[in-house]
Design a protein around this motif. Structure first.
Motif, PDB file in Angstrom:
ATOM      1  N   ASN A  33       0.818  -1.223   0.000  1.00 22.32           N
ATOM      2  CA  ASN A  33       0.000   0.000   0.000  1.00 22.32           C
ATOM      3  C   ASN A  33       0.846   1.265   0.000  1.00 22.32           C
ATOM      4  OD1 ASN A  33      -2.838  -0.509  -0.163  1.00 22.32           O
ATOM      5  ND2 ASN A  33      -2.707  -1.522   1.843  1.00 22.32           N
ATOM      6  N   GLU A  52      11.345   2.626   4.635  1.00 27.33           N
ATOM      7  CA  GLU A  52      10.953   1.303   5.132  1.00 27.33           C
ATOM      8  C   GLU A  52      11.911   0.860   6.224  1.00 27.33           C
ATOM      9  OE1 GLU A  52       8.505  -1.134   4.769  1.00 27.33           O
ATOM     10  OE2 GLU A  52       9.785  -2.109   6.278  1.00 27.33           O
ATOM     11  N   ARG A  53      11.334   0.403   7.352  1.00 23.40           N
ATOM     12  CA  ARG A  53      12.178   0.003   8.473  1.00 23.40           C
ATOM     13  C   ARG A  53      12.944  -1.289   8.191  1.00 23.40           C
ATOM     14  NH1 ARG A  53       9.121  -4.053  10.040  1.00 23.40           N
ATOM     15  NH2 ARG A  53      10.384  -4.847  11.746  1.00 23.40           N
ATOM     16  N   LEU A  78      -2.135 -15.573  -2.001  1.00 28.40           N
ATOM     17  CA  LEU A  78      -2.981 -15.471  -3.193  1.00 28.40           C
ATOM     18  C   LEU A  78      -3.462 -14.038  -3.386  1.00 28.40           C
ATOM     19  CD1 LEU A  78      -5.199 -18.687  -3.052  1.00 28.40           C
ATOM     20  CD2 LEU A  78      -3.347 -18.196  -4.652  1.00 28.40           C
ATOM     21  N   HIS A 503      -3.952  -5.766   9.606  1.00 29.67           N
ATOM     22  CA  HIS A 503      -3.664  -4.557  10.395  1.00 29.67           C
ATOM     23  C   HIS A 503      -4.827  -4.218  11.310  1.00 29.67           C
ATOM     24  CE1 HIS A 503      -0.373  -2.426   7.772  1.00 29.67           C
ATOM     25  NE2 HIS A 503      -0.167  -3.721   7.866  1.00 29.67           N
ATOM     26  N   SER A 535      -3.455  -0.940   5.467  1.00 29.41           N
ATOM     27  CA  SER A 535      -4.587  -1.850   5.590  1.00 29.41           C
ATOM     28  C   SER A 535      -5.515  -1.505   6.740  1.00 29.41           C
ATOM     29  CB  SER A 535      -4.073  -3.275   5.779  1.00 29.41           C
ATOM     30  OG  SER A 535      -3.445  -3.713   4.608  1.00 29.41           O
TER      31      SER A 535
HETATM   32  C1  LIG Z   1       0.430 -14.623   7.058  1.00 30.31           C
HETATM   33  C2  LIG Z   1      -0.347 -13.686   6.177  1.00 30.31           C
HETATM   34  C3  LIG Z   1      -1.054 -14.210   5.095  1.00 30.31           C
HETATM   35  C4  LIG Z   1      -1.816 -13.371   4.280  1.00 30.31           C
HETATM   36  N1  LIG Z   1      -2.426 -13.894   3.177  1.00 30.31           N
HETATM   37  C5  LIG Z   1      -3.034 -13.054   2.316  1.00 30.31           C
HETATM   38  C6  LIG Z   1      -3.490 -13.541   1.068  1.00 30.31           C
HETATM   39  O1  LIG Z   1      -3.314 -14.696   0.718  1.00 30.31           O
HETATM   40  N2  LIG Z   1      -4.121 -12.678   0.224  1.00 30.31           N
HETATM   41  C7  LIG Z   1      -4.295 -11.359   0.556  1.00 30.31           C
HETATM   42  O2  LIG Z   1      -4.865 -10.619  -0.230  1.00 30.31           O
HETATM   43  N3  LIG Z   1      -3.839 -10.872   1.724  1.00 30.31           N
HETATM   44  C8  LIG Z   1      -3.197 -11.683   2.602  1.00 30.31           C
HETATM   45  N4  LIG Z   1      -2.675 -11.179   3.752  1.00 30.31           N
HETATM   46  C9  LIG Z   1      -2.922  -9.775   4.080  1.00 30.31           C
HETATM   47  C10 LIG Z   1      -2.053  -8.845   3.280  1.00 30.31           C
HETATM   48  O3  LIG Z   1      -0.807  -9.401   3.045  1.00 30.31           O
HETATM   49  C11 LIG Z   1      -1.881  -7.521   4.012  1.00 30.31           C
HETATM   50  O4  LIG Z   1      -3.141  -7.034   4.389  1.00 30.31           O
HETATM   51  C12 LIG Z   1      -1.222  -6.497   3.144  1.00 30.31           C
HETATM   52  O5  LIG Z   1      -0.099  -7.025   2.485  1.00 30.31           O
HETATM   53  C13 LIG Z   1      -0.829  -5.308   3.963  1.00 30.31           C
HETATM   54  O6  LIG Z   1      -0.238  -4.326   3.133  1.00 30.31           O
HETATM   55  P1  LIG Z   1       0.098  -2.877   3.672  1.00 30.31           P
HETATM   56  O7  LIG Z   1       0.916  -2.231   2.661  1.00 30.31           O
HETATM   57  O8  LIG Z   1      -1.156  -2.208   4.061  1.00 30.31           O
HETATM   58  O9  LIG Z   1       0.886  -3.133   4.998  1.00 30.31           O
HETATM   59  P2  LIG Z   1       2.244  -3.925   5.246  1.00 30.31           P
HETATM   60  O10 LIG Z   1       2.480  -4.920   4.207  1.00 30.31           O
HETATM   61  O11 LIG Z   1       2.184  -4.401   6.633  1.00 30.31           O
HETATM   62  O12 LIG Z   1       3.337  -2.817   5.098  1.00 30.31           O
HETATM   63  C14 LIG Z   1       3.593  -1.858   6.076  1.00 30.31           C
HETATM   64  C15 LIG Z   1       5.067  -1.573   6.017  1.00 30.31           C
HETATM   65  O13 LIG Z   1       5.381  -0.525   6.923  1.00 30.31           O
HETATM   66  C16 LIG Z   1       6.631  -0.784   7.501  1.00 30.31           C
HETATM   67  N5  LIG Z   1       6.733  -0.035   8.740  1.00 30.31           N
HETATM   68  C17 LIG Z   1       6.042  -0.206   9.877  1.00 30.31           C
HETATM   69  N6  LIG Z   1       6.438   0.696  10.788  1.00 30.31           N
HETATM   70  C18 LIG Z   1       7.397   1.456  10.207  1.00 30.31           C
HETATM   71  C19 LIG Z   1       8.190   2.547  10.658  1.00 30.31           C
HETATM   72  N7  LIG Z   1       8.069   3.040  11.889  1.00 30.31           N
HETATM   73  N8  LIG Z   1       9.073   3.080   9.800  1.00 30.31           N
HETATM   74  C20 LIG Z   1       9.216   2.602   8.544  1.00 30.31           C
HETATM   75  N9  LIG Z   1       8.491   1.569   8.087  1.00 30.31           N
HETATM   76  C21 LIG Z   1       7.586   1.014   8.912  1.00 30.31           C
HETATM   77  C22 LIG Z   1       6.606  -2.276   7.709  1.00 30.31           C
HETATM   78  O14 LIG Z   1       7.905  -2.808   7.858  1.00 30.31           O
HETATM   79  C23 LIG Z   1       5.932  -2.737   6.428  1.00 30.31           C
HETATM   80  O15 LIG Z   1       6.853  -3.028   5.422  1.00 30.31           O
HETATM   81  C24 LIG Z   1      -1.881 -11.997   4.560  1.00 30.31           C
HETATM   82  C25 LIG Z   1      -1.132 -11.461   5.613  1.00 30.31           C
HETATM   83  C26 LIG Z   1      -0.364 -12.294   6.415  1.00 30.31           C
HETATM   84  C27 LIG Z   1       0.435 -11.710   7.529  1.00 30.31           C
END
Ligand SMILES: Cc1cc2nc3c(=O)[nH]c(=O)nc-3n(C[C@H](O)[C@H](O)[C@H](O)COP(=O)(O)OP(=O)(O)OC[C@H]3O[C@@H](n4cnc5c(N)ncnc54)[C@H](O)[C@@H]3O)c2cc1C
Lengths: 567, 505
Positions: A33, A52-53, A78, A503, A535
């Protein structure tokens, strides 16, 4: 969107040096995201940096070769929720998006039988009819209704009702009261659409917001194994049993997904879901965004009641016109914000609510490298059923019992397992003749009663392999390597507090305009210039890119408005 | 209510008891006797016996008109009998791979291709076969191609006379993709020509052309031989094709083979044959992906199939049918005779005929070559005034599809459909028809609706905005489209040389 119409400060500064400098926009977190937001902002001509941390990008979309020759899709596995508008506006196919469709779903049963669903509805009818003719017939009606519900969610999701959010926030949140103000044609359309819904549709919608999935499905089906199979999507990632009220919404959440206009299709990204993040990152870089890893953000800086940059953990300061964070609220709001910076004295309360955000993880991942394909007792050959999903959820009682174990602080002794065999879908995942298996497992509570995950991680892995062996005898002897990831690992690797995969729980108290907080709904926070894009925002959860995109559009809109006011 | 036997059961019971009356001791019966013995009305008995006859279980004695037992026709063992409806003079034509493809064709969906029975899709839907071409590898039986061997001192001269490409430049070990035309410069066919030896070529064509080749070679020292049924042809296409080919075939330097190279090899040990089975390999295909075509003697076809499938088992190899082939060839931007253009050999009216340039094959016309090839003068004139039509790639983007389906409150209903060959009109924006789209489909790989269209030359420039008619629900709508480059999909691996086979990773 007209390019270059917004955000002119900082552009042309000739590439700020690492460690300091000024940007138009800073994105916290290079999960998918954050990357989507960065891509949209950079595409509009802004000078963007992503911080990114972790040492790698991707967040919960992470692939790695943890064992030589074998690639794991470490967490998510998936793709379905990824918004078509994100795919097309960012041209992700060109940047490497490659989604191989999954063929079918197999639910092996303890008596050696199975429930099998294929993409061909006629054949699926006959598979289900072996168990119940009534249910086989009901299934197509159910799917039709669920497609309509998915379409409803699509409408809601796309409209991103800004004014609506503001109006509601005016009542429950801290935004200045804008209730009663004019709404845009888009919002009026959506409101009209909802008001015009047939009664049955509205009833289904309200049911799905409130009911348990077992009860919801019970209205359609008589056959326990089918109800259990269909309820899988209602518990994924949620600390709920199919019998817990509210689980029907999680079901609906998974029906929001589509592949190329077809709701409820799933695809596997070639190379693992890390490839999705890589494609988005490539698009973002193509538009000029910079991505820095190993760069944890410690605090959001504010001046004159506006966000103006960030402080890194190493003390470096970066300034920017806007800051947008993709992290969960415990980080984005409770940690990065200083309560005193939030205007109107509402900071303490906001940070307090954010710290109490419910995001305790309950799911783990067990990734296996196998010496050969597993053989399921119910379908012992190596046919196309291995190219689909395989779910261990042989009955509602089974899943409920797995939940019971976790309710009292243990992991499920015989867990719910949602499994795929990535190497069948993409032979690049394992050497020829070998395979990798991805098991999404529930329940694995974040906190164990009376013991720790470091003591129990292996026992949990054993329980998963033992459970699989009940349906695929001999699998235990095929294991070459095993990777076990439980919620504290998700927390430490992906940086999601509590390790909840979305999240934050997808329950009514944390959805729509309450996500992640009434004062921070619709991607804005009470601190002007500081936004959320992960998320934990509206419609968040899953690999969708929706929050990232909508947040970026919101930011661009606000910048344009600010620019106009300044002129 | 009393339980009644389902309708039809009685008829089956009666037919079976009729059939049981035929024994080795009493292999022949008269209709009236049979009817009486089974208490049936003669017309009922006649109807039931007619079914048995159509199924090949009983026959008629031409002398007595009595019914005869056909003991060898029992379904008990051996091969399934070919069903005859009494009107066939010709056995159904089978390619040399048929026993293999039939065993795998779960869907039982077949299409006639040049008279041969070919698998349309092996599974209920072609989707996974399509993805195999782009993601792993697929085996496609393309044996129905017509194949002509041309030998003799004048073989090169004959081809240079017939073909628009320059065959004096075709080295041994190369394949040339070419067009051939009639005297008016109208396109007859397009196809590949292999140069196997200095004085031996192999032409592969979608339609018969023995007579054309012979007539053009009148007076030359060149022999044209139809070897269509002597050879089986199997295409192995997809990113894993090289790894599989290397494991299955010996004596070929697959890594060193360039696009459109040709080489001779033998089936490897996996074939389980103790003799060397010769195979000709060409790095060609109709998919726009990395791939090879294998040319073997018909009697060795099954051995080839078996070695490739054994070698491909760990690489996700699947058989793919004609529907999948039709999808990938559109992505590859490749035209198909009698779908995207009408051969001048059977265009009933003048306006249907096209020149190679008008069919998108202008690059195969070498006006700088020396030979006075068939159609040359007409094509020279065309070069001066420019072609009237052009073959273009059309692309309809996602948002345009969303917009159209939004009108009926649906998401775009475009995936899961095989390529449509129903010609549909192409318009200038808001204006008149300027051409037609002859093949189109939604590419799940590119996530775009793409098509091949013939449009007026002035509407063919890259980027030109056009409109394509699409069916939205029951309505016909115009979707905004753009002229884009062909091929739509052109991966580097298609032509890459040298790098290791990439077993994986
Ligand atoms: C085990 C598992 C299985 C899943 N399976 C599926 C699936 O099959 N299909 C599907 O659609 N979804 C799945 N999901 C859900 C999906 O992966 C997540 O909802 C989505 O990838 C989250 O994306 P995001 O960018 O919102 O957050 P994140 O991917 O969590 O990214 C947030 C980022 O912020 C960084 N960050 C946090 N704090 C800081 C800071 N202070 N400074 C700098 N960086 C920071 C983190 O390191 C991270 O890289 C799964 C999740 C998990 C954990």
């Amino acid at each position: 969107m007209t390019e270059g119409a917004v955000g002119t400060t900082g552009t042309g500064s000739g590439g700020p040096e690492r460690g300091s400098g000024h940007f138009d926009a800073i994105v916290v977190g290079a999960g998918h995201n954050g990357l989507v937001s960065a891509a949209y902002l950079a595409r509009a001509g802004l000078d963007v940096v992503v911080l990114e941390r972790a040492p790698v990008i991707g967040g919960a979309t992470l692939s790695e070769e943890a064992f030589p020759g074998f690639r794991y899709s470490v967490f998510s596995y998936l793709v379905s929720l990824l918004r078509p508008e994100v795919i097309h506006e960012l041209d992700l196919v060109k940047h490497g998006l490659f989604l191989v469709p999954t063929a079918s779903t197999l639910n092996p049963l303890p008596n050696g039988d199975c429930l099998f669903r294929e993409s061909d509805p006629q054949r699926t009818y006959h598979h289900i009819a072996r168990h119940s003719r009534r249910d086989a017939e009901a299934l197509s009606e159910y799917k039709l209704e669920m497609r309509r519900m998915g379409h409803l969610m699509f409408k809601l999701q796309r409209a991103a009702p800004d004014e609506l959010a503001a109006a509601v926030a005016g009542h429950v949140g801290e935004e200045p009261d804008r209730a009663g103000s004019e709404v845009s044609a888009e919002v009026a359309d959506i409101a009209r659409y909802f008001l015009d819904l047939p009664k049955e549709r509205m009833r289904s919608f309200l049911q799905m917001l409130t009911m348990s999935s077992a009860d919801f499905l019970g209205q359609w089906f008589e056959c326990d194994v089918l109800k259990a199979a269909l309820s899988s999507s209602s518990i994924i990632g949620s600390f709920l049993s199919p019998r817990t009220p509210g689980s029907a919404y999680v079901l609906l959440h998974h029906y929001m997904g589509e592949v190329d206009g077809v709701y409820r299709e799933w695809g596997f990204q070639k190379g693992g879901t890390g490839g999705v993040a890589a494609a988005i990152a490539s698009a973002a870089r193509g538009y000029g965004a910079e991505i820095r890893t190993d760069c944890p953000v410690a605090r959001v800086l504010a001046r004159d009641g506006r966000a103006c940059g960030v402080v890194l953990a190493n003390g470096d300061e970066l300034t920017a016109d806007v800051v947008v964070s993709s992290a969960a609220p415990q980080v984005s709001l409770a940690t990065l914000l200083d309560a005193g910076d939030v205007p109107g004295g509402a900071g303490e309360a906001l940070l307090d609510r954010a710290a109490r955000w419910q995001s305790t993880g309950c799911a783990g991942k067990v990734n296996l490298a196998l010496d050969g394909l597993p053989r399921f007792e119910c379908m012992p050959d190596t046919g196309p059923h291995l190219a689909g999903g395989i779910t261990i959820a042989p009955g509602l009682d089974y899943v409920d019992r797995a939940y019971d174990d976790a309710k009292y602080g243990g992991f499920s002794k015989r867990p719910f397992i949602d499994m795929i065999i990535p190497s069948v879908l993409d032979p690049d995942m394992a050497p020829p003749g070998k395979c990798v298996v991805s098991c999404f497992v529930q329940y694995a509570p974040y906190e164990l009663a009376g013991t720790t995950w470091d003591e129990q991680r292996d026992a949990f892995g054993d329980a998963v392999v033992r459970t699989l062996a009940e349906y695929a005898p001999g699998i235990e002897d095929q294991v070459l390597h095993r990777q076990v990831r439980v919620p504290p690992d998700i927390e430490s690797i992906a940086g999601i507090p509590g390790g909840n995969i979305f999240h934050g729980e997808l329950r009514l108290s944390q959805l729509f305009l309450l996500r992640p907080d009434p004062a921070a709904a619709a991607f804005r926070t009470p601190l002007p210039g500081y936004y959320l894009c992960g998320s934990s925002t509206q419609f968040g959860g899953g690999i969708s890119g929706g929050p990232g995109r909508l947040a970026a559009l919101r930011i661009l809109d606000d910048l344009k408005r600010r620019g106009a006011e300044a002129r | 209510m009393a339980r009644r036997a389902p309708q039809g059961t009685q008829a089956i019971q009666r037919a079976l008891s009729l059939y049981r009356s035929f024994t080795p001791e009493q292999p022949e019966h008269r209709l009236t006797d049979l009817a009486a013995a089974h208490g049936l009305h003669p017309s009922t008995a006649h109807r039931l016996l007619g079914v048995l006859e159509a199924e090949g279980l009983v026959g008629r004695n031409p002398d007595t008109q009595g019914y005869l037992w056909l003991p060898e026709s029992g379904y008990g063992g051996g091969e399934r009998p070919v069903r005859r409806n009494g009107m066939r003079l010709l056995e159904p034509l089978r390619t040399p791979f048929h026993r293999r493809t039939e065993a795998l064709c779960e869907s039982d969906a077949w299409r006639d291709w040049s008279g041969y029975t070919c698998a349309l899709n092996y599974e209920p839907q072609p989707d996974y076969e399509y993805w195999a071409v782009r993601n792993t590898a697929a085996l496609i039986d393309v044996s129905p191609l017509f194949k002509y061997e041309i030998t003799g001192v004048d073989a090169e001269r004959l081809l240079d006379r017939v073909m628009t490409r320059d065959f004096t430049k075709c080295r041994v070990g190369r394949v040339m993709y070419t067009s051939w035309c009639n005297e008016d410069g109208h396109l007859l066919q397009d196809g590949n020509v292999q140069r196997l030896e200095r004085e031996r070529f192999l032409v592969s064509a979608a339609e018969p052309c023995l007579r054309w080749l012979e007539d053009c070679g009148l007076g030359m020292d060149a022999l044209v031989r139809d070897v269509s049924t002597d050879l089986g042809v199997l295409a192995l296409q997809g990113p894993r094709a090289r790894a599989i080919a290397e494991a299955a075939i010996q004596g070929v330097d697959f890594a060193g083979m360039r696009y459109f190279d040709l080489a001779g090899g033998e089936l490897g040990d996996a074939a389980g044959e103790d003799r060397g089975v010769p195979v000709t390999v060409t790095r060609t295909g109709y998919t726009g992906d990395l791939g090879y075509e294998f040319w073997v003697a018909s009697e060795d076809a099954e051995a080839l199939w078996d070695s490739l499938t054994v070698a491909g088992a760990d690489h996700g190899l699947r058989p793919a049918g004609l529907l999948a082939l039709d999808m990938v060839r559109v992505e590859a931007g490749l035209v198909l005779i009698d779908v995207d253009y009408v051969s001048a050999a059977h265009a009933e009216i003048e306006v249907l005929k096209v020149t190679p340039a008008e069919a998108g094959l202008g690059f195969t016309v070498k006006l700088d070559k020396e030979a006075d090839f068939t159609g040359r003068r007409a094509l020279e004139r065309e070069r001066e005034r420019g072609p009237a039509w052009a073959m273009v790639g059309l692309e309809v983007d996602w948002f345009e599809l969303e917009r159209l389906w939004e009108e009926i409150d649906l998401r775009p209903q475009v995936v899961g459909e095989p390529a449509s060959r129903e010609p549909t009109p192409v318009f200038a924006p808001g204006g008149e028809q300027v051409g037609q789209c002859t093949t189109r489909f939604f590419s799940p790989l590119l996530k775009k609706y793409i098509g091949l269209a013939t449009v007026q030359a002035d509407a063919a420039a890259l980027g030109t905005a056009l409109e394509l008619e699409v069916a939205v629900g029951y309505g016909r709508r115009r979707a905004g489209a753009r002229v884009v480059k062909r091929p739509f999909f052109n991966p580097a691996r298609k032509t890459a040389v040298g790098s290791a086979s990439g077993g994986h990773g």
